[in-house]
Design an enzyme around this catalytic site. Sequence first.
Site, PDB file in Angstrom:
ATOM      1  N   TYR A  52       0.963  -1.128   0.086  1.00 21.77           N
ATOM      2  CA  TYR A  52      -0.051   0.014   0.071  1.00 21.77           C
ATOM      3  C   TYR A  52       0.954   1.158  -0.187  1.00 21.77           C
ATOM      4  O   TYR A  52       0.375   2.316   0.202  1.00 21.77           O
ATOM      5  CB  TYR A  52      -0.885   0.180   1.208  1.00 21.77           C
ATOM      6  CG  TYR A  52      -1.871  -1.046   1.484  1.00 21.77           C
ATOM      7  CD1 TYR A  52      -2.035  -1.948   0.430  1.00 21.77           C
ATOM      8  CD2 TYR A  52      -2.800  -1.300   2.685  1.00 21.77           C
ATOM      9  CE1 TYR A  52      -2.772  -3.199   0.440  1.00 21.77           C
ATOM     10  CE2 TYR A  52      -3.414  -2.327   2.677  1.00 21.77           C
ATOM     11  CZ  TYR A  52      -3.606  -3.149   1.744  1.00 21.77           C
ATOM     12  OH  TYR A  52      -4.247  -4.378   1.911  1.00 21.77           O
ATOM     13  N   HIS A 110      -0.187 -12.423   3.095  1.00 25.94           N
ATOM     14  CA  HIS A 110      -0.917 -11.716   2.473  1.00 25.94           C
ATOM     15  C   HIS A 110      -1.850 -12.344   1.583  1.00 25.94           C
ATOM     16  O   HIS A 110      -3.154 -12.217   1.567  1.00 25.94           O
ATOM     17  CB  HIS A 110      -0.422 -10.356   1.538  1.00 25.94           C
ATOM     18  CG  HIS A 110      -1.395  -9.187   1.293  1.00 25.94           C
ATOM     19  ND1 HIS A 110      -0.702  -7.960   1.196  1.00 25.94           N
ATOM     20  CD2 HIS A 110      -2.654  -9.411   0.901  1.00 25.94           C
ATOM     21  CE1 HIS A 110      -1.676  -7.206   0.788  1.00 25.94           C
ATOM     22  NE2 HIS A 110      -2.809  -8.020   0.553  1.00 25.94           N
TER      23      HIS A 110
HETATM   24  N1  LIG Z   1      -6.018  -8.695   2.552  1.00 23.87           N
HETATM   25  C1  LIG Z   1      -6.150  -8.214   1.493  1.00 23.87           C
HETATM   26  O1  LIG Z   1      -6.101  -8.944   0.440  1.00 23.87           O
HETATM   27  C2  LIG Z   1      -6.818  -6.778   1.138  1.00 23.87           C
HETATM   28  C3  LIG Z   1      -7.093  -5.994   2.153  1.00 23.87           C
HETATM   29  N2  LIG Z   1      -7.866  -5.153   1.917  1.00 23.87           N
HETATM   30  C4  LIG Z   1      -7.980  -4.077   3.207  1.00 23.87           C
HETATM   31  O2  LIG Z   1      -9.269  -3.647   3.376  1.00 23.87           O
HETATM   32  C5  LIG Z   1      -9.245  -2.462   3.460  1.00 23.87           C
HETATM   33  C6  LIG Z   1     -10.718  -1.922   2.839  1.00 23.87           C
HETATM   34  O3  LIG Z   1     -11.123  -2.111   1.647  1.00 23.87           O
HETATM   35  P1  LIG Z   1     -10.944  -1.167   0.444  1.00 23.87           P
HETATM   36  O4  LIG Z   1     -10.847  -1.883  -0.827  1.00 23.87           O
HETATM   37  O5  LIG Z   1      -9.918  -0.012   0.794  1.00 23.87           O
HETATM   38  O6  LIG Z   1     -12.298  -0.666   0.176  1.00 23.87           O
HETATM   39  P2  LIG Z   1     -13.922  -0.365   1.155  1.00 23.87           P
HETATM   40  O7  LIG Z   1     -14.703  -1.249   0.813  1.00 23.87           O
HETATM   41  O8  LIG Z   1     -13.446  -0.248   2.560  1.00 23.87           O
HETATM   42  O9  LIG Z   1     -14.286   0.963   0.584  1.00 23.87           O
HETATM   43  C7  LIG Z   1     -13.648   2.194   0.615  1.00 23.87           C
HETATM   44  C8  LIG Z   1     -14.495   3.073  -0.159  1.00 23.87           C
HETATM   45  O10 LIG Z   1     -15.645   3.317   0.760  1.00 23.87           O
HETATM   46  C9  LIG Z   1     -15.735   4.817   0.745  1.00 23.87           C
HETATM   47  N3  LIG Z   1     -16.285   5.063   2.290  1.00 23.87           N
HETATM   48  C10 LIG Z   1     -15.856   4.470   3.457  1.00 23.87           C
HETATM   49  N4  LIG Z   1     -16.758   4.600   4.534  1.00 23.87           N
HETATM   50  C11 LIG Z   1     -17.787   5.405   3.918  1.00 23.87           C
HETATM   51  C12 LIG Z   1     -19.033   5.864   4.538  1.00 23.87           C
HETATM   52  N5  LIG Z   1     -19.089   5.702   5.713  1.00 23.87           N
HETATM   53  N6  LIG Z   1     -19.906   6.405   3.627  1.00 23.87           N
HETATM   54  C13 LIG Z   1     -19.826   6.091   2.341  1.00 23.87           C
HETATM   55  N7  LIG Z   1     -18.563   6.075   1.704  1.00 23.87           N
HETATM   56  C14 LIG Z   1     -17.669   5.598   2.528  1.00 23.87           C
HETATM   57  C15 LIG Z   1     -14.201   5.261   1.027  1.00 23.87           C
HETATM   58  O11 LIG Z   1     -14.348   6.746   0.428  1.00 23.87           O
HETATM   59  P3  LIG Z   1     -13.725   7.807   1.575  1.00 23.87           P
HETATM   60  O12 LIG Z   1     -12.184   7.716   1.698  1.00 23.87           O
HETATM   61  O13 LIG Z   1     -13.942   9.079   0.933  1.00 23.87           O
HETATM   62  O14 LIG Z   1     -14.605   7.837   3.042  1.00 23.87           O
HETATM   63  C16 LIG Z   1     -13.951   4.540  -0.083  1.00 23.87           C
HETATM   64  O15 LIG Z   1     -14.033   5.119  -1.314  1.00 23.87           O
HETATM   65  C17 LIG Z   1      -8.288  -1.804   2.681  1.00 23.87           C
HETATM   66  O16 LIG Z   1      -7.864  -0.454   2.654  1.00 23.87           O
HETATM   67  C18 LIG Z   1      -7.093  -2.630   3.055  1.00 23.87           C
HETATM   68  O17 LIG Z   1      -6.511  -2.419   4.272  1.00 23.87           O
HETATM   69  C19 LIG Z   1      -8.442  -4.558   0.765  1.00 23.87           C
HETATM   70  C20 LIG Z   1      -8.178  -5.313  -0.223  1.00 23.87           C
HETATM   71  C21 LIG Z   1      -7.490  -6.650  -0.168  1.00 23.87           C
HETATM   72  O1  LIG Z   2      -5.050  -4.674  -1.824  1.00 21.95           O
HETATM   73  C1  LIG Z   2      -4.702  -5.567  -1.048  1.00 21.95           C
HETATM   74  O2  LIG Z   2      -4.581  -5.794   0.041  1.00 21.95           O
HETATM   75  C2  LIG Z   2      -4.497  -6.679  -2.349  1.00 21.95           C
HETATM   76  O3  LIG Z   2      -4.064  -7.800  -2.149  1.00 21.95           O
HETATM   77  C3  LIG Z   2      -4.236  -6.206  -3.733  1.00 21.95           C
HETATM   78  O4  LIG Z   2      -3.831  -7.422  -4.388  1.00 21.95           O
HETATM   79  C4  LIG Z   2      -5.591  -5.896  -4.310  1.00 21.95           C
HETATM   80  O5  LIG Z   2      -6.654  -6.677  -3.755  1.00 21.95           O
HETATM   81  C5  LIG Z   2      -5.728  -5.876  -5.955  1.00 21.95           C
HETATM   82  O6  LIG Z   2      -6.583  -6.188  -6.484  1.00 21.95           O
HETATM   83  C6  LIG Z   2      -4.341  -5.383  -6.416  1.00 21.95           C
HETATM   84  O7  LIG Z   2      -4.554  -5.486  -7.836  1.00 21.95           O
END
Ligand SMILES: NC(=O)C1=CN([C@@H]2O[C@H](COP(=O)(O)OP(=O)(O)OC[C@H]3O[C@@H](n4cnc5c(N)ncnc54)[C@H](OP(=O)(O)O)[C@@H]3O)[C@@H](O)[C@H]2O)C=CC1
Ligand SMILES: O=C(O)C(=O)[C@@H](O)[C@H](O)C(=O)CO
Length: 284
Positions: A52, A110
């Site tokens: 990230y 991860h």
């Molecule tokens: N282990 C893995 O492989 C993965 C882990 N992750 C983790 O999960 C976290 C969350 O997932 P992510 O993909 O970021 O997306 P989310 O599903 O958390 O969605 C984030 C979006 O929702 C918006 N949002 C947040 N709160 C609100 C609210 N109360 N009302 C309206 N809109 C809202 C944000 O905008 P705004 O910022 O404007 O509020 C942003 O655009 C990641 O940031 C990461 O830490 C994600 C993907 C893969």
């Molecule tokens: O965001 C994360 O934590 C990921 O693992 C990424 O792989 C993400 O899910 C992704 O789609 C990157 O292309």
Amino acid sequence: MAVNHNDFILNDGGLLPFVGLGTIGINGDQGTFEILNALNTGYRLIDTSTNYDNEGIVGEAVRRSALPREDILISTKLPGSYHEYDRAFIFIQESLRRMGLKYFDKYLIHWPNPKDGKYVEAWKALVDAQKQGLIRTIGVSNFEPEHLDNIIAETGVTPATNQVERHPYFNNNRMVEENKKRGVLTEAWSPFGRGYLNDVLQNATIKEIADQYDKTPAQIILNWNYQAGVLTIPKSSNPMHQKDNIDSTNFELASEDMKTIDSLDKGEAGRVEGQDPNEYHEYV
Ligand SMILES: NC(=O)C1=CN([C@@H]2O[C@H](COP(=O)(O)OP(=O)(O)OC[C@H]3O[C@@H](n4cnc5c(N)ncnc54)[C@H](OP(=O)(O)O)[C@@H]3O)[C@@H](O)[C@H]2O)C=CC1
Ligand SMILES: O=C(O)C(=O)[C@@H](O)[C@H](O)C(=O)CO
């Protein structure tokens, strides 16, 4: 650290709050302020990862926060190209130095990268890093039942958490159950389906339920997770959204509303594209 009524108890005796801050897209000096705002709003758990590009500012926010270090829980992840035991062990140390921390509260593998087949080695490195005090709680992410069973069989150590994709269009109840059977807490990544990739937060059924409870769609989704025994890590840079998200368990969803949200599941078609852990290969 104070115990809250809505904390989850882990299989290693640790505690985690029901919600943490996801940090994809929280970067640079502005990102430091966004994380500090979350900490000031009451967040205690911050979820990050090497890929990230923000481990540095997460560490900076910990240092700048008025909160004592022991009141903040930092969780980060081991990338896919570091699964060999020695590389993993050194990578954990490097990641700690990059963040300027002495220990991680939680550290996850991860992705299992099953085609490489080295995730057991990676798990052994996490187990040893925990023994040496570099990590408090060890867990995994995107692990399927077979991957969980392999690491448990090889080490006798069950991960405390498994962070998997889960939102109303892909509720992943299968993995929630598989985790529960093994005493593993599920963490839901992308609880709002990433916001921009699909319309979970605009879904008419969720909006209707939100109106009934006088809550926002985001609060409904987060409480649907909490009541299912699932920790969430919504990302938000917006102070109002951050507050919304942390104030999401002060009401109870009726069981029929829980079921209605479950029924929005679209199966495999609801997944964020390309994220099937059996296929996904993390090259970082
Ligand atoms: N282990 C893995 O492989 C993965 C882990 N992750 C983790 O999960 C976290 C969350 O997932 P992510 O993909 O970021 O997306 P989310 O599903 O958390 O969605 C984030 C979006 O929702 C918006 N949002 C947040 N709160 C609100 C609210 N109360 N009302 C309206 N809109 C809202 C944000 O905008 P705004 O910022 O404007 O509020 C942003 O655009 C990641 O940031 C990461 O830490 C994600 C993907 C893969
Ligand atoms: O965001 C994360 O934590 C990921 O693992 C990424 O792989 C993400 O899910 C992704 O789609 C990157 O292309």
